[in-house]
Design a protein around this motif. Sequence first.
Motif, PDB file in Angstrom:
ATOM      1  N   PRO A  10       0.804  -1.216   0.000  1.00  0.00           N
ATOM      2  CA  PRO A  10       0.000   0.000   0.000  1.00  0.00           C
ATOM      3  C   PRO A  10       0.843   1.274   0.000  1.00  0.00           C
ATOM      4  O   PRO A  10       0.339   2.351   0.328  1.00  0.00           O
ATOM      5  N   ALA A  11       2.104   1.166  -0.346  1.00  0.00           N
ATOM      6  CA  ALA A  11       3.001   2.319  -0.261  1.00  0.00           C
ATOM      7  C   ALA A  11       2.570   3.431  -1.215  1.00  0.00           C
ATOM      8  O   ALA A  11       2.157   3.173  -2.353  1.00  0.00           O
ATOM      9  N   ALA A  12       2.675   4.657  -0.737  1.00  0.00           N
ATOM     10  CA  ALA A  12       2.416   5.816  -1.589  1.00  0.00           C
ATOM     11  C   ALA A  12       3.607   6.038  -2.512  1.00  0.00           C
ATOM     12  O   ALA A  12       4.744   5.709  -2.168  1.00  0.00           O
ATOM     13  N   PRO A  13       3.382   6.596  -3.685  1.00  0.00           N
ATOM     14  CA  PRO A  13       4.499   6.871  -4.587  1.00  0.00           C
ATOM     15  C   PRO A  13       5.401   7.971  -4.036  1.00  0.00           C
ATOM     16  O   PRO A  13       4.951   8.873  -3.337  1.00  0.00           O
ATOM     17  N   THR A  14       6.653   7.866  -4.351  1.00  0.00           N
ATOM     18  CA  THR A  14       7.622   8.892  -3.981  1.00  0.00           C
ATOM     19  C   THR A  14       7.754   9.890  -5.126  1.00  0.00           C
ATOM     20  O   THR A  14       7.226   9.683  -6.223  1.00  0.00           O
ATOM     21  N   ASP A  15       8.489  10.967  -4.874  1.00  0.00           N
ATOM     22  CA  ASP A  15       8.755  11.925  -5.949  1.00  0.00           C
ATOM     23  C   ASP A  15       9.455  11.241  -7.116  1.00  0.00           C
ATOM     24  O   ASP A  15       9.198  11.545  -8.289  1.00  0.00           O
ATOM     25  N   ALA A  16      10.306  10.283  -6.812  1.00  0.00           N
ATOM     26  CA  ALA A  16      11.017   9.565  -7.867  1.00  0.00           C
ATOM     27  C   ALA A  16      10.064   8.733  -8.711  1.00  0.00           C
ATOM     28  O   ALA A  16      10.237   8.607  -9.928  1.00  0.00           O
ATOM     29  N   ASP A  17       9.038   8.172  -8.076  1.00  0.00           N
ATOM     30  CA  ASP A  17       8.043   7.400  -8.829  1.00  0.00           C
ATOM     31  C   ASP A  17       7.324   8.272  -9.843  1.00  0.00           C
ATOM     32  O   ASP A  17       7.047   7.849 -10.975  1.00  0.00           O
ATOM     33  N   PHE A  18       7.001   9.495  -9.434  1.00  0.00           N
ATOM     34  CA  PHE A  18       6.319  10.404 -10.356  1.00  0.00           C
ATOM     35  C   PHE A  18       7.259  10.895 -11.449  1.00  0.00           C
ATOM     36  O   PHE A  18       6.849  11.102 -12.587  1.00  0.00           O
TER      37      PHE A  18
END
Length: 266
Positions: free
Chosen positions: A63-71
């Motif tokens: 359920p992890a939220a995306p990080t800035d790197a993911d975006f």
Amino acid sequence: MTRLEFPEYLEHLRRDSARFRDVLAGCDPAARVPACPDWDASDLLWHLAGVQRFWAGRIRARPAAPTDADFAEQPARPTSYDALLTYFDEHSADLVAQLAATDPAEPAWSWAPEQTVGFTFRRQAHEALIHRLDAEQAAGQVTALHPALAADGVAELLDVMYGGEAPAWGRTDLGDALVRVEMTDVGESLFVRPGTFHGTDPESGKVHDGPHLMLVEPGEAAALVRGRAADLDAWLWKRRGADGIEVSGDRAAYDAMVAAVSEPLD
């Protein structure tokens, strides 16, 4: 209004993604997308491939939220149209596989209040449906939208994409007038109350001070918007004009609803 069952969303996602791909495979890559005039067919293909890639990743990482790197992460765009089709095939199949193997009730990040895998089932079924329509319009091969999915799409637009409860950092001031949205072919009606949303997003700093609406319980409506579910869904998504959609009653209430759904959605 009752939402579709999750296996139905998954089947619509499969079918509309396949239709999207098949239409674009035979389309001129430079054909313009009428609802997104800055895009050609290859841009549309790249867009939906990227969306499906992102959400497959979110389900995989739940359920992890995306990080800035993911975006920020963005693979190199394939340089040929055939390679772009292959790229879409890979990530579309991955999204379907991730959802098929996951309980919709499991916790998962989303940008909406609903924080379950089920959000992605529903949202991506509608994403595929509307971009399938984009592909068909670009290729001049438009086919009918599924009535039950389109009706659910109208509900999602009014309750999630354009409406919904205000976050903790904002407030919604609703007006007095109700607007009834009647979908004649499926025998369903939705009721919305237009208003205004105010607030400043603490993360982005963006100031909100404009039209909004809420999906509410049935009541005495001041205005009526009436049409087939597919026509209403495509109209709200700015994929068609208002021909065939009937409007009656208080024009100010109708105008307030239209103002609340005026911002374009990709």
